[in-house]
Scaffold this motif. Sequence first.
Motif: not given
Length: 277
Positions: A121-124, A129-140
């Motif tokens: 519902a949020q990301f299609g 959704g996993r790509e967004l999580v990986f992007d943020r984990l990579d940042y941190f």
Amino acid sequence: MFPYLGLKASTDETQLEERLQHQPEVFEFYTQASDMTPDGLAHLSQMIDRVKSAGVDHVIIHHPMAFDHAHNELAVSALRNPASYQFMMGSTESIIELAKARDVQVLVHGAYNAPLSWIKAQFGSLEAGRELVFDRLDYFKALGGNHVMFENALSPLFRFGEPGFERRIMGHHYRLAYDISHAFIVLHGDNDKLVSSLARLAPQIVHYHLVDSMGQKHDSLPLGQGNIDWVRVKRVLNPNATNIYEITLDDEDNCQAMLDSHNYLKSLDSRSLLVGR
């Protein structure tokens, strides 16, 4: 020496002193939203000093688990939930900077309990959704380096137990915190798959949440009271990692269930030798 006596508590001084009387070797702070204010961060810094002064070498700050009555998910939409997004980013950045300054660790959840229906519902799609999580984990990861680690969830956004997804996680070279009960629940109580997952990820695991489970829901049981085969599990744990006992307590001012779990795991040494004959 692994396994360590690893205890957790909030920044409450009563809880803190109750834990320190047992001389833990690892201490994990469980923070909440109020700890992320300027006064809260100053208090957290003081409590880190208190723990270090007691001779605890391994200190971890667990990022806030909730904000505004919901889980503090990394996969929060900046457009749909700007306040939650700002809190997630700001709080994690703040404690990573504190950890770097005080030479301690930060634990960040890759996800919590977000179900597939919510993710779609949020990301299609789950992949988006996993790509967004990986992007943020990579940042941190880039921000915190060797001061940050990432924990597995029940949510498919960032869970352990799927060999293909685990290989993808390993490709990012993350420092991992492995919650054994989370993976056991994801795997529907399958000890064979749990042991395989633990062995596969062991080289990148730097910290464990040792906690038992019946394998059906998030129950956070003392070791030996669930269905996890700790004799087999203990054989594949990374001996260079730290650990805490993440047990649900009836009284937050009494950590006896954590102490009992530590004694149970240590008692398996002799049992393991007998089983191996």
